[in-house]
Design an enzyme around this catalytic site. Sequence first.
Site, mmCIF file in Angstrom:
data_model
loop_
_atom_site.group_PDB
_atom_site.id
_atom_site.type_symbol
_atom_site.label_atom_id
_atom_site.label_comp_id
_atom_site.label_asym_id
_atom_site.label_seq_id
_atom_site.Cartn_x
_atom_site.Cartn_y
_atom_site.Cartn_z
ATOM 1 N N ASP A 67 -28.598 50.565 -8.130
ATOM 2 C CA ASP A 67 -28.278 50.046 -6.805
ATOM 3 C C ASP A 67 -27.713 48.624 -6.842
ATOM 4 O O ASP A 67 -27.737 47.957 -7.892
ATOM 5 C CB ASP A 67 -29.518 50.094 -5.902
ATOM 6 C CG ASP A 67 -30.782 49.564 -6.588
ATOM 7 O OD1 ASP A 67 -30.648 48.871 -7.610
ATOM 8 O OD2 ASP A 67 -31.890 49.858 -6.117
ATOM 9 N N ASN A 135 -43.342 50.725 -0.301
ATOM 10 C CA ASN A 135 -43.295 51.844 0.653
ATOM 11 C C ASN A 135 -42.856 53.148 -0.027
ATOM 12 O O ASN A 135 -42.504 54.110 0.635
ATOM 13 C CB ASN A 135 -42.358 51.511 1.827
ATOM 14 C CG ASN A 135 -40.926 51.236 1.378
ATOM 15 O OD1 ASN A 135 -40.602 51.364 0.197
ATOM 16 N ND2 ASN A 135 -40.060 50.866 2.315
ATOM 17 N N HIS A 137 -40.240 53.517 -2.035
ATOM 18 C CA HIS A 137 -38.803 53.719 -2.272
ATOM 19 C C HIS A 137 -38.476 53.710 -3.766
ATOM 20 O O HIS A 137 -39.145 53.055 -4.562
ATOM 21 C CB HIS A 137 -37.920 52.739 -1.474
ATOM 22 C CG HIS A 137 -37.870 51.330 -1.958
ATOM 23 N ND1 HIS A 137 -38.063 50.252 -1.122
ATOM 24 C CD2 HIS A 137 -37.613 50.803 -3.176
ATOM 25 C CE1 HIS A 137 -37.932 49.139 -1.805
ATOM 26 N NE2 HIS A 137 -37.655 49.447 -3.061
ATOM 27 N N GLU A 142 -34.870 54.482 1.014
ATOM 28 C CA GLU A 142 -35.988 54.123 1.883
ATOM 29 C C GLU A 142 -36.645 55.374 2.474
ATOM 30 O O GLU A 142 -36.034 56.453 2.488
ATOM 31 C CB GLU A 142 -35.472 53.222 3.021
ATOM 32 C CG GLU A 142 -34.911 51.890 2.551
ATOM 33 C CD GLU A 142 -35.991 50.884 2.140
ATOM 34 O OE1 GLU A 142 -37.099 51.292 1.756
ATOM 35 O OE2 GLU A 142 -35.697 49.677 2.186
HETATM 36 C C1 GLP Z 1 -36.194 46.926 -5.267
HETATM 37 C C2 GLP Z 1 -35.182 47.754 -6.069
HETATM 38 C C3 GLP Z 1 -35.848 48.909 -6.741
HETATM 39 C C4 GLP Z 1 -37.120 48.410 -7.367
HETATM 40 C C5 GLP Z 1 -38.118 48.076 -6.299
HETATM 41 C C6 GLP Z 1 -39.361 47.410 -6.805
HETATM 42 O O1 GLP Z 1 -35.906 46.850 -3.922
HETATM 43 N N1 GLP Z 1 -34.073 48.237 -5.334
HETATM 44 O O2 GLP Z 1 -34.971 49.505 -7.677
HETATM 45 O O3 GLP Z 1 -37.681 49.389 -8.196
HETATM 46 O O4 GLP Z 1 -37.522 47.341 -5.259
HETATM 47 O O5 GLP Z 1 -39.139 46.076 -7.120
HETATM 48 P P1 GLP Z 1 -40.095 45.203 -7.990
HETATM 49 O O6 GLP Z 1 -40.006 45.731 -9.369
HETATM 50 O O7 GLP Z 1 -39.558 43.820 -7.884
HETATM 51 O O8 GLP Z 1 -41.459 45.334 -7.426
#
Ligand code: GLP
Length: 248
Positions: A67, A135, A137, A142
């Site tokens: 992403d 959440n 995702h 989402e």
């Molecule tokens: C972000 C990314 C995801 C990631 C998630 C968790 O928004 N788009 O690919 O896995 O949130 O992030 P983190 O590893 O900082 O907790």
Amino acid sequence: MNVIKVKNKEEMSQLAAKHIIKKVTDAPHSVLGLATGSTPKETYKELVKDYIRNGTDYSLVKTINLDEYVGLSSENKSSYHYFMKKHLFGYLNIKENNRYIPNGETEDLKEVCLQYDQLIEKMVVDLQLLGIGRNGHIGFNEPGTSFNTKTHVVKLAHATRQSNSRFFNSIDEVPTHAITMGISSILKSKEILLLVSGSHKAPAMKHLIENEAIDVQFPASALKKHHHVTIIADCEALSLVSSYVGEN
Ligand code: GLP
């Protein structure tokens, strides 16, 4: 889903890196699906350490990221382009034209999504690295996103923007939209490695492991449809899970 419980983030990162290194060593033409965020940062550090020490070769590897934010230039320090360069691409010998990240900077986002889908069709991902949002995702899919979606533009949930605001000066700077690989594309990967660390992820892990339902309101539940998913999670992330999970 095979769940491996480790002591802490350090162990999670070492184990994940070991897995990736083995994949690349066994199959030098591997296609790696990569993720961003706090979770894989130390895993990338381990890969860099190994590259410097042992010279694992990535010259034939291709990478494709999940992403990117809409509206940030690749030079913007909060963009995922920048993140990947800073934490991984700046060190390993992955060829520049073998690395793919959605371009959230252009006007024609529809075309970007279309081209990314064509790319995903061509390059079957051998190992997809994933993190999980609080959440549930995955990527930026989402809650409520159909599991059939391909690459698409999403409006980020307020909770996601709030949580990711730590990478920006303030929440107002967090883009409202992002481009993400869809869940159907993620599920096409041959193997998925989900990394989870910290007590803030414990409710999401409890939901994922103890709730059998596959539900679009909890995107990560789509992973139950895949035949080869390994979750490496630390004790804090698994602190609310009562059922048995294998210790490393
Ligand atoms: C972000 C990314 C995801 C990631 C998630 C968790 O928004 N788009 O690919 O896995 O949130 O992030 P983190 O590893 O900082 O907790």
